[in-house]
Design a protein around this motif. Structure first.
Motif, short mmCIF file in Angstrom:
data_model
loop_
_atom_site.label_atom_id
_atom_site.label_comp_id
_atom_site.label_asym_id
_atom_site.label_seq_id
_atom_site.Cartn_x
_atom_site.Cartn_y
_atom_site.Cartn_z
N LEU A 1 50.64 43.28 44.34
CA LEU A 1 50.59 41.83 44.51
C LEU A 1 50.69 41.11 43.17
CD1 LEU A 1 47.84 41.56 47.28
CD2 LEU A 1 50.32 41.30 47.55
N THR A 2 50.13 41.71 42.12
CA THR A 2 50.28 41.13 40.79
C THR A 2 51.75 41.10 40.37
OG1 THR A 2 48.07 41.85 40.12
CG2 THR A 2 49.64 41.35 38.36
N GLU A 3 52.46 42.18 40.65
CA GLU A 3 53.89 42.24 40.34
C GLU A 3 54.69 41.21 41.14
OE1 GLU A 3 54.84 46.24 41.30
OE2 GLU A 3 54.04 47.08 39.43
N GLN A 4 54.16 40.83 42.31
CA GLN A 4 54.85 39.88 43.18
C GLN A 4 54.41 38.43 42.97
OE1 GLN A 4 57.42 40.83 45.05
NE2 GLN A 4 57.09 42.90 44.21
N GLY A 5 53.67 38.17 41.90
CA GLY A 5 53.38 36.78 41.55
C GLY A 5 52.04 36.25 41.99
N PHE A 6 51.07 37.13 42.28
CA PHE A 6 49.73 36.70 42.65
C PHE A 6 48.75 37.00 41.52
CE2 PHE A 6 51.63 36.89 46.78
CZ PHE A 6 50.92 36.01 47.58
N ARG A 7 47.71 36.21 41.44
CA ARG A 7 46.50 36.63 40.73
C ARG A 7 45.65 37.35 41.76
NH1 ARG A 7 42.79 33.03 38.77
NH2 ARG A 7 43.51 31.36 40.15
N VAL A 8 45.10 38.48 41.40
CA VAL A 8 44.39 39.30 42.39
C VAL A 8 43.00 39.66 41.89
CG1 VAL A 8 44.46 41.40 43.78
CG2 VAL A 8 46.60 40.29 43.13
N SER A 9 42.01 39.44 42.76
CA SER A 9 40.66 39.94 42.55
C SER A 9 40.37 40.97 43.62
CB SER A 9 39.64 38.80 42.61
OG SER A 9 39.82 37.90 41.53
N LEU A 10 39.55 41.96 43.29
CA LEU A 10 39.28 43.07 44.20
C LEU A 10 37.79 43.18 44.49
CD1 LEU A 10 41.56 45.75 42.46
CD2 LEU A 10 42.17 44.25 44.37
N ALA A 11 37.48 43.60 45.72
CA ALA A 11 36.10 43.87 46.12
C ALA A 11 36.09 45.09 47.02
CB ALA A 11 35.50 42.67 46.83
N GLY A 12 35.08 45.96 46.83
CA GLY A 12 35.02 47.19 47.59
C GLY A 12 34.01 47.19 48.71
N ASP A 13 33.18 46.14 48.79
CA ASP A 13 32.17 46.10 49.84
C ASP A 13 31.71 44.66 50.03
OD1 ASP A 13 30.43 45.59 47.69
OD2 ASP A 13 29.85 47.70 47.56
N GLY A 14 30.75 44.47 50.93
CA GLY A 14 30.26 43.13 51.22
C GLY A 14 29.56 42.48 50.04
N ARG A 15 28.83 43.28 49.28
CA ARG A 15 28.13 42.73 48.11
C ARG A 15 29.11 42.15 47.11
NH1 ARG A 15 27.30 44.51 43.23
NH2 ARG A 15 28.22 46.54 43.75
N GLU A 16 30.17 42.90 46.80
CA GLU A 16 31.17 42.41 45.86
C GLU A 16 31.92 41.22 46.44
OE1 GLU A 16 33.66 45.64 44.73
OE2 GLU A 16 32.10 46.65 43.57
N PHE A 17 32.16 41.23 47.75
CA PHE A 17 32.81 40.09 48.40
C PHE A 17 32.02 38.81 48.15
CE2 PHE A 17 32.39 37.34 52.11
CZ PHE A 17 33.69 36.90 52.33
N HIS A 18 30.70 38.85 48.42
CA HIS A 18 29.88 37.66 48.26
C HIS A 18 29.82 37.21 46.79
CE1 HIS A 18 28.40 36.98 52.31
NE2 HIS A 18 28.19 38.28 52.44
N ALA A 19 29.80 38.17 45.88
CA ALA A 19 29.77 37.83 44.46
C ALA A 19 31.06 37.12 44.05
CB ALA A 19 29.57 39.09 43.63
N ARG A 20 32.19 37.62 44.56
CA ARG A 20 33.48 36.99 44.24
C ARG A 20 33.57 35.59 44.83
NH1 ARG A 20 36.37 39.42 40.12
NH2 ARG A 20 36.64 41.65 40.49
N ILE A 21 33.20 35.46 46.10
CA ILE A 21 33.31 34.17 46.78
C ILE A 21 32.42 33.12 46.12
CG2 ILE A 21 32.72 32.97 48.93
CD1 ILE A 21 35.36 34.46 49.05
N ALA A 22 31.28 33.55 45.60
CA ALA A 22 30.34 32.61 44.99
C ALA A 22 30.81 32.10 43.64
CB ALA A 22 28.97 33.27 44.84
N THR A 23 31.68 32.85 42.97
CA THR A 23 32.04 32.50 41.58
C THR A 23 33.51 32.19 41.37
OG1 THR A 23 32.30 34.85 41.04
CG2 THR A 23 30.13 33.86 40.66
N GLU A 24 34.37 32.48 42.36
CA GLU A 24 35.80 32.28 42.17
C GLU A 24 36.39 31.49 43.33
OE1 GLU A 24 37.99 35.85 40.73
OE2 GLU A 24 36.06 36.86 40.99
N LYS A 25 37.52 30.86 43.08
CA LYS A 25 38.22 30.10 44.10
C LYS A 25 39.49 30.85 44.49
CE LYS A 25 40.25 25.57 45.08
NZ LYS A 25 40.53 24.21 44.53
#
Length: 241
Positions: free
Chosen positions: A24-48
């Protein structure tokens, strides 16, 4: 230069996360990754984010519950669920609680990319999406504004629609009185053909009927046997600058 669309990919398989992140990075996206629910909530709380790709099966959380949480927090956020091919029930539940699309494992990164771009186009989520023409539709005591992607009742109360629900409604508003088959609706909204057991349009129709029906006394939609669906009220439209 417009900023790149930001995608969050949530999957507990590290190899899949790395593969999708790189592709997806090669196709023109900025990408953030999460491996579980904890990381999901951390990403959602700090990034748009502009779009979320969410696996249904996670080690510490239900992807369906995370979808519900995200839909409540960000009603217009595009969400694509990733499910195993046998998880038909999870797909239907996911669509009912607000996912915009789903893709079954195994899938190719190219197919996911096409789904992501289609969802972003119809929700106006990227700078590459076509410029929306300002139009206001009046129908059955409701007002739909294309620019703000909002629907309001005569008393001013807002009707909370997801991006997928609004896009499906607009297909009908552009074609009042026409009977539209499930295949036509799927093509207009998602740019793909229906599979033999694809119920995504039926689920979306159920959702918009319920939400709009609570805001008006008019019967907005008719189900035509062996035909599809029809918007059965008069539609007036006007351009807005």
């Amino acid at each position: 230069m417009a900023s790149l669309p930001h995608a969050l990919v949530v999957d507990d398989d590290q190899e899949i996360r790395k593969l999708l992140g790189r592709y997806l990075t090669e196709q023109g996206f900025r990408v953030s990754l999460a491996g579980d629910g904890r990381e999901f909530h951390a990403r959602i709380a700090t990034e748009k984010f502009d779009i979320v790709v969410l696996d249904v099966l996670l080690p510490d959380a239900s992807g369906l519950e995370l979808c519900r949480f995200l839909r409540q927090r960000a009603p217009q956020m595009p969400i694509i669920l990733v499910t195993a091919l046998k998880e038909e029930v999870d797909r239907i539940i996911g669509l009912e609680i607000g996912a915009d699309d789903y893709i079954g494992k195994p899938f190719s990164p190219r197919e996911l990319l096409a789904r992501m771009r289609a969802v972003l186009r119809r929700t106006a989520g990227t700078s590459s999406a076509p410029v929306q023409t300002g139009v206001v539709y009046r129908f059955g005591g409701l007002v739909a504004d294309v620019m703000s992607r909002s629907v309001t009742a005569e008393n001013g109360d807002a009707v909370d629609l997801t991006g997928a629900e609004f896009e499906l409604l607009r297909v009908f508003l552009d074609r009042p009185g026409r009977v539209l088959s499930r295949e036509q609706l799927l093509d207009h909204t998602q740019g793909r053909e229906a599979g033999p057991f694809d119920r995504s349009i039926d689920v979306l129709m159920s959702r918009i009927r319920r939400k709009l029906g609570a805001a008006t006394q008019d019967v907005l939609f008719k189900t035509v046997r062996n035909g599809g669906y029809q918007l059965a009220v008069r539609v007036d439209s006007e351009p807005v600058n």
